[in-house]
Design an enzyme around this catalytic site. Structure first.
Site, PDB file in Angstrom:
ATOM      1  N   ASN A  10       0.875  -1.177   0.000  1.00  0.00           N
ATOM      2  CA  ASN A  10       0.000   0.000   0.000  1.00  0.00           C
ATOM      3  C   ASN A  10       0.909   1.223   0.000  1.00  0.00           C
ATOM      4  O   ASN A  10       1.507   1.553   1.017  1.00  0.00           O
ATOM      5  CB  ASN A  10      -0.886  -0.039   1.258  1.00  0.00           C
ATOM      6  N   LYS A  12       0.181   4.281  -0.308  1.00  0.00           N
ATOM      7  CA  LYS A  12      -0.410   5.494   0.283  1.00  0.00           C
ATOM      8  C   LYS A  12      -0.138   6.703  -0.630  1.00  0.00           C
ATOM      9  O   LYS A  12      -0.107   6.560  -1.840  1.00  0.00           O
ATOM     10  CB  LYS A  12       0.098   5.696   1.704  1.00  0.00           C
ATOM     11  N   HIS A  96      -9.476   1.311   5.009  1.00  0.00           N
ATOM     12  CA  HIS A  96      -8.189   1.483   5.684  1.00  0.00           C
ATOM     13  C   HIS A  96      -8.371   2.415   6.882  1.00  0.00           C
ATOM     14  O   HIS A  96      -9.163   3.360   6.824  1.00  0.00           O
ATOM     15  CB  HIS A  96      -7.157   2.054   4.704  1.00  0.00           C
ATOM     16  N   GLU A  98      -6.700   4.784   7.954  1.00  0.00           N
ATOM     17  CA  GLU A  98      -6.511   6.212   7.643  1.00  0.00           C
ATOM     18  C   GLU A  98      -7.771   6.792   7.000  1.00  0.00           C
ATOM     19  O   GLU A  98      -8.136   7.938   7.264  1.00  0.00           O
ATOM     20  CB  GLU A  98      -5.273   6.386   6.741  1.00  0.00           C
ATOM     21  N   GLU A 168      -5.457  -4.912  10.679  1.00  0.00           N
ATOM     22  CA  GLU A 168      -4.405  -3.922  10.895  1.00  0.00           C
ATOM     23  C   GLU A 168      -4.665  -3.175  12.202  1.00  0.00           C
ATOM     24  O   GLU A 168      -5.434  -2.199  12.212  1.00  0.00           O
ATOM     25  CB  GLU A 168      -4.387  -2.914   9.746  1.00  0.00           C
ATOM     26  N   GLY A 174       2.430   2.235  10.841  1.00  0.00           N
ATOM     27  CA  GLY A 174       3.383   3.321  10.682  1.00  0.00           C
ATOM     28  C   GLY A 174       4.092   3.708  11.968  1.00  0.00           C
ATOM     29  O   GLY A 174       4.715   4.759  12.044  1.00  0.00           O
ATOM     30  N   SER A 214       3.306  -2.169  10.353  1.00  0.00           N
ATOM     31  CA  SER A 214       4.752  -2.265  10.531  1.00  0.00           C
ATOM     32  C   SER A 214       5.331  -3.630  10.169  1.00  0.00           C
ATOM     33  O   SER A 214       6.239  -4.126  10.840  1.00  0.00           O
ATOM     34  CB  SER A 214       5.145  -1.869  11.964  1.00  0.00           C
TER      35      SER A 214
HETATM   36  P1  PGA Z   1       2.791   0.287   7.675  1.00  0.00           P
HETATM   37  O1  PGA Z   1       1.322   0.505   7.062  1.00  0.00           O
HETATM   38  O2  PGA Z   1       3.306  -1.010   7.087  1.00  0.00           O
HETATM   39  O3  PGA Z   1       3.580   1.478   7.233  1.00  0.00           O
HETATM   40  O4  PGA Z   1       2.631   0.199   9.165  1.00  0.00           O
HETATM   41  C1  PGA Z   1       0.451  -0.575   6.883  1.00  0.00           C
HETATM   42  C2  PGA Z   1      -0.849  -0.104   6.310  1.00  0.00           C
HETATM   43  O5  PGA Z   1      -1.284   0.999   6.630  1.00  0.00           O
HETATM   44  O6  PGA Z   1      -1.469  -0.827   5.484  1.00  0.00           O
END
Ligand code: PGA
Length: 253
Positions: A10, A12, A96, A98, A168, A174, A214
């Site tokens: 992803n 982003k 997601h 976010e 997640e 992140g 992560s």
């Molecule tokens: P990350 O993000 O691997 O940077 O923690 C995962 C995600 O948001 O799908």
């Protein structure tokens, strides 16, 4: 039944078209195309068409980061599922954290987006996960099950099979903090049990449940060795070919 592992990057809000196509080239060169693992990348909307062209004839598949539920109309700024299918999108991320936290996504909009993707022949990746405060309050399974039920409501068992669920934990996205393998497996097993309730054993056995939060080369293989962890949704570590390829390798161990 062995489920094919599924790793999706992803990206982003990162990478111009030139940067995105360069990364895809590096990934395609480094991928062995092993049938045990399916690999996809989700660029921004502006890079989808170019990346779609770049992945043709490679083992990489194209994914989108979001979608609108209507087919067309007066929805300024939105992109529909048939438009995504038109540029070669095979998978669509929805819900997601976010989107949920920053852009008002709800279980109801997730459900509508899942329906729109499926109608366009795109396989949804439905993201669920608890906030840190919810985990600390012992509410993880309750929150995740509400999100799974809400996002997948009304799907028949054979349609349910086309869906991927991504667990997640929001506190792991992140942040560099990863769920332990035991924490991940516990939630994944409970999602699998819920899928059995919603769609019966064949659907529950078929649905891939990815872990996200992560994921890095150092922890991927261990997470992916868990019986109900069928893949990974990778943010930060998917932006570098070397790291993402190492994670894909981790799925083959
Ligand atoms: P990350 O993000 O691997 O940077 O923690 C995962 C995600 O948001 O799908």
């Amino acid at each position: 039944m062995a489920r094919q592992k599924f790793i999706c990057g992803n990206w982003k809000m990162h990478k111009t078209v030139a940067e995105a196509t360069a990364l895809v080239k590096e990934l395609a060169d480094g991928l062995a195309g092993d049938a045990r693992v399916q690999v996809a990348v989700a660029p921004t909307f502006t890079a989808l068409a170019a990346v779609g062209a770049a992945v043709r004839g490679t083992p990489l598949e194209l994914a989108a980061q979001d979608v609108h539920w209507e087919v067309q109309g007066a929805f300024t700024g939105e992109v529909s599922a048939p438009m995504l299918a038109d540029v070669g999108v095979r998978h669509g991320i929805v819900g997601h954290s976010e989107r949920r936290q920053l852009f008002g996504e709800t279980d109801e909009t997730v459900r509508r987006k899942v329906g729109a993707l499926l109608a366009a022949g795109i396989r949804p990746i439905v993201c669920v996960g608890e906030l840190l405060a919810e985990r600390e309050a012992g509410r993880t399974l309750e929150v995740v099950s509400r999100q799974v039920r809400g996002g997948l409501a009304g799907l028949s068992p054979d349609v349910l099979m086309a869906v991927t669920v991504a667990y997640e934990p929001v506190w792991a996205i992140g942040t560099g903090k990863t769920a332990t393998t035991a924490q991940a497996q516990e939630v994944h097993a409970s999602i699998r049990a819920l899928l059995r309730e919603l769609g019966g054993a064949p659907a529950a056995d078929a649905v891939r449940i990815q872990y996200g939060g992560s994921v890095k080369p150092e922890n991927a293989a261990e997470l992916l060795s868990q019986p109900d962890v069928d893949g990974a949704l990778v943010g930060g570590a998917s932006l570098k070919a070397k790291d993402f390829l190492a994670i894909v390798k981790g799925a083959l161990r």
